[in-house]
Scaffold this active site. Sequence first.
Site, PDB file in Angstrom:
ATOM      1  N   HIS A   1      -5.783   1.655  -4.539  1.00 53.80           N
ATOM      2  CA  HIS A   1      -4.977   1.156  -3.348  1.00 53.80           C
ATOM      3  C   HIS A   1      -4.510  -0.178  -3.554  1.00 53.80           C
ATOM      4  O   HIS A   1      -5.073  -0.741  -4.591  1.00 53.80           O
ATOM      5  CB  HIS A   1      -5.579   1.116  -2.072  1.00 53.80           C
TER       6      HIS A   1
ATOM      7  N   CYS B   1       0.997  -1.353   0.150  1.00 53.01           N
ATOM      8  CA  CYS B   1      -0.203  -0.083   0.190  1.00 53.01           C
ATOM      9  C   CYS B   1       0.791   1.122  -0.166  1.00 53.01           C
ATOM     10  O   CYS B   1       0.700   2.294  -0.864  1.00 53.01           O
ATOM     11  CB  CYS B   1      -1.098   0.062   1.197  1.00 53.01           C
TER      12      CYS B   1
ATOM     13  N   HIS C   1      -2.671   1.225   6.651  1.00 58.46           N
ATOM     14  CA  HIS C   1      -3.079   1.152   5.124  1.00 58.46           C
ATOM     15  C   HIS C   1      -3.312   2.550   4.740  1.00 58.46           C
ATOM     16  O   HIS C   1      -3.668   3.380   5.728  1.00 58.46           O
ATOM     17  CB  HIS C   1      -4.163   0.240   5.230  1.00 58.46           C
TER      18      HIS C   1
END
Length: 390
Positions: free
Chosen positions: A362, A302, A350
């Site tokens: 993402h 990420c 994240h």
Amino acid sequence: MASHRKSRPAGTRVAGIRTPALATAALTSVALLSQTANASPSTDDKPSLEEVEKKVDDLYRQAESATEKYNSAKDKTTKQRKRVDTLLDDVAKRTQKLNEAREELGRNAAAQYRTGAAAPDTATFLLADNPQDYFDQTQLMDRMTGRQKESVDDYFTQQSETMEKRREATQSLETLTDSQNDLKSAKATVQQKLSDARELLSKLTAEEKARLAAIEKRKQEEAARKAAELARQQAEAERQRQEEAAAQQQESTQPPADSGTSDSSSADSSYATKAEKTLAFARAQIGKPYVWGATGPDSYDCSGLTQAAWKAAGVDIPRVTYDQVNAGTTVPLSSAQPGDLVFFYDDVTHVGIYIGNGMMIHAPKPGAYVREESIYYDGESSIHSVVRPA
């Protein structure tokens, strides 16, 4: 007169029908068995599908958290290794110069005995731990020229600096070892969490996997609904902003000289240009696999994706989510603009790139691919903050 009709056994009326006692007993037994089954856990201790889903999600989250720790440790290890290499190279060069200066001082010491005094113990000087003691003991300093004394002073300065660099290099090596140990620990944690998740999923039947996919689909539909609602709210806020700007323009066709309108407009335009480049890069990565610790170009995790995307726009942001969340200006979710970074979870493990309308790009998790998805993919409460990097 007595009735000749025999009395019927007592029964129970079900849906308006009187049932025989035997049937009633059977129904009662079934009901009891059903209650017992509902009250008691399965004899094979097999978790429910919902429990499996939650456990797998938790394991993936833990793996992602460990991945960010791994990324941080790797970043520190890389920097520390460069520092150690630089220090060791510096120490080696200083040591070489020190040895050359030591030999020169040995020759100077020998020269002082050419007047006929006792022969100097040059070997003792060259091997001495502290040449200063040697000079003091033999009273050579009293007989040296100014130039020679300067050489001695310079030697002792170099010796002190070299020893300090050696201590610094030793400490840096110890720090490097600690970073390497953290790196190994984080890597082992990631691998273990992913292994546990795969093991849980491997035990599901085809029917259970289908049901799990249906649960995930419902979650995505709810996330899409919330994204659409956010898009509506943002559009309404923008409409009101434009109306207010138009009203102000009508009141005064010339904005005040110190209003800063021009600077603000210029800043917005500059950010929009960078954000456009960032999103163009991110969209080009869609379909590439999530791989923990990866920074491209073939796969990403990420924070590796967000770092690479903003770098494509000429903006350097840190490697890991813990640092990226502080690399810009925090803005309300309602004011999020394309290019902003959306962070998730209390431990900030994240991140995705906002593209507008409640959606982001993402790298989701192991086994998944870079994709567009609602920022509510894991529920509204999972959103931590929104940061504008530039």
